[in-house]
Write a protein that holds these residues in place. Structure first.
Motif, PDB file in Angstrom:
ATOM      1  N   MET A 105     -55.337 100.893   9.860  1.00 28.91           N
ATOM      2  CA  MET A 105     -56.135  99.691  10.080  1.00 28.91           C
ATOM      3  C   MET A 105     -55.994  98.691   8.941  1.00 28.91           C
ATOM      4  O   MET A 105     -55.987  97.486   9.156  1.00 28.91           O
ATOM      5  CB  MET A 105     -57.622 100.055  10.228  1.00 28.91           C
ATOM      6  CG  MET A 105     -58.039 100.382  11.629  1.00 28.91           C
ATOM      7  SD  MET A 105     -59.789 100.831  11.793  1.00 28.91           S
ATOM      8  CE  MET A 105     -60.640  99.860  10.630  1.00 28.91           C
ATOM      9  N   PHE A 106     -55.899  99.196   7.720  1.00 23.53           N
ATOM     10  CA  PHE A 106     -55.866  98.326   6.557  1.00 23.53           C
ATOM     11  C   PHE A 106     -54.470  98.196   5.954  1.00 23.53           C
ATOM     12  O   PHE A 106     -54.331  97.783   4.803  1.00 23.53           O
ATOM     13  CB  PHE A 106     -56.848  98.830   5.494  1.00 23.53           C
ATOM     14  CG  PHE A 106     -58.280  98.581   5.863  1.00 23.53           C
ATOM     15  CD1 PHE A 106     -58.878  97.371   5.585  1.00 23.53           C
ATOM     16  CD2 PHE A 106     -59.030  99.554   6.505  1.00 23.53           C
ATOM     17  CE1 PHE A 106     -60.198  97.132   5.925  1.00 23.53           C
ATOM     18  CE2 PHE A 106     -60.349  99.334   6.851  1.00 23.53           C
ATOM     19  CZ  PHE A 106     -60.933  98.118   6.568  1.00 23.53           C
ATOM     20  N   ALA A 107     -53.448  98.514   6.723  1.00 30.99           N
ATOM     21  CA  ALA A 107     -52.072  98.400   6.223  1.00 30.99           C
ATOM     22  C   ALA A 107     -51.759  96.940   5.916  1.00 30.99           C
ATOM     23  O   ALA A 107     -51.992  96.049   6.739  1.00 30.99           O
ATOM     24  CB  ALA A 107     -51.092  98.944   7.248  1.00 30.99           C
ATOM     25  N   GLY A 108     -51.276  96.680   4.723  1.00 30.60           N
ATOM     26  CA  GLY A 108     -50.907  95.325   4.322  1.00 30.60           C
ATOM     27  C   GLY A 108     -52.050  94.489   3.802  1.00 30.60           C
ATOM     28  O   GLY A 108     -51.839  93.380   3.333  1.00 30.60           O
ATOM     29  N   ARG A 109     -53.253  94.971   3.888  1.00 29.58           N
ATOM     30  CA  ARG A 109     -54.405  94.216   3.397  1.00 29.58           C
ATOM     31  C   ARG A 109     -54.712  94.657   1.971  1.00 29.58           C
ATOM     32  O   ARG A 109     -54.987  95.830   1.728  1.00 29.58           O
ATOM     33  CB  ARG A 109     -55.624  94.474   4.274  1.00 29.58           C
ATOM     34  CG  ARG A 109     -55.471  93.969   5.683  1.00 29.58           C
ATOM     35  CD  ARG A 109     -56.681  94.365   6.465  1.00 29.58           C
ATOM     36  NE  ARG A 109     -56.806  93.637   7.708  1.00 29.58           N
ATOM     37  CZ  ARG A 109     -57.792  93.831   8.548  1.00 29.58           C
ATOM     38  NH1 ARG A 109     -58.733  94.708   8.287  1.00 29.58           N
ATOM     39  NH2 ARG A 109     -57.844  93.144   9.666  1.00 29.58           N
ATOM     40  N   THR A 110     -54.699  93.727   1.058  1.00 26.58           N
ATOM     41  CA  THR A 110     -54.903  94.077  -0.343  1.00 26.58           C
ATOM     42  C   THR A 110     -56.011  93.278  -1.018  1.00 26.58           C
ATOM     43  O   THR A 110     -56.209  93.425  -2.225  1.00 26.58           O
ATOM     44  CB  THR A 110     -53.597  93.862  -1.133  1.00 26.58           C
ATOM     45  OG1 THR A 110     -53.198  92.504  -0.991  1.00 26.58           O
ATOM     46  CG2 THR A 110     -52.505  94.790  -0.648  1.00 26.58           C
ATOM     47  N   SER A 111     -56.734  92.483  -0.266  1.00 21.82           N
ATOM     48  CA  SER A 111     -57.791  91.695  -0.894  1.00 21.82           C
ATOM     49  C   SER A 111     -58.943  92.601  -1.314  1.00 21.82           C
ATOM     50  O   SER A 111     -59.097  93.720  -0.820  1.00 21.82           O
ATOM     51  CB  SER A 111     -58.307  90.620   0.069  1.00 21.82           C
ATOM     52  OG  SER A 111     -59.063  91.213   1.105  1.00 21.82           O
TER      53      SER A 111
END
Length: 120
Positions: A105-111
């Motif tokens: 679900m959070f792949a690529g999200r780094t905030s």
């Protein structure tokens, strides 16, 4: 169901304990089985230690089978064995699947917001 693999690499400047290296290698090749064994052992030890610290008496009778007397002598009760089974068969597989879903679900999200949501 596809699973992502994570490779653990130790820094070159530090010596790694051979047991830790073997554990991490096993974790990369067979993650679910390794997590199941780890959770089972840790749940078992947690229960035995908690009973010992709390001073819970372990009932034993002279007519009990030999394995029950041996477990009582080692201060292990049925609850500890049940906790080991829970960690092995329920906790580790469920966590493995749920954490895998969170990673997808959070792949690529780094905030920072996304990291916080992943923790919650």
């Amino acid at each position: 169901m596809s699973t992502s693999t994570t490779v653990y690499v130790a820094p070159r400047s530090t010596k790694v304990n051979p047991l830790l290296a073997a554990y991490l290698a096993r974790l990369t090749t067979k993650p679910l089985q390794t997590k199941m064994a780890t959770a089972g052992v840790l749940c078992f030890l947690q229960e035995v230690l908690a009973n010992h610290i709390a001073g819970v008496p372990i009932p034993s009778s002279k007519n009990a089978p030999a394995h029950e007397r041996a477990l009582a002598a080692a201060k292990v009760n049925a609850r500890a064995l049940n906790m080991a089974a829970y960690g092995f068969f329920i906790s580790a597989p469920m966590n493995h699947v749920l954490i895998g879903g969170l990673h997808k679900m959070f792949a690529g999200r780094t905030s920072g917001r996304d990291k916080l949501l992943q923790l919650l």
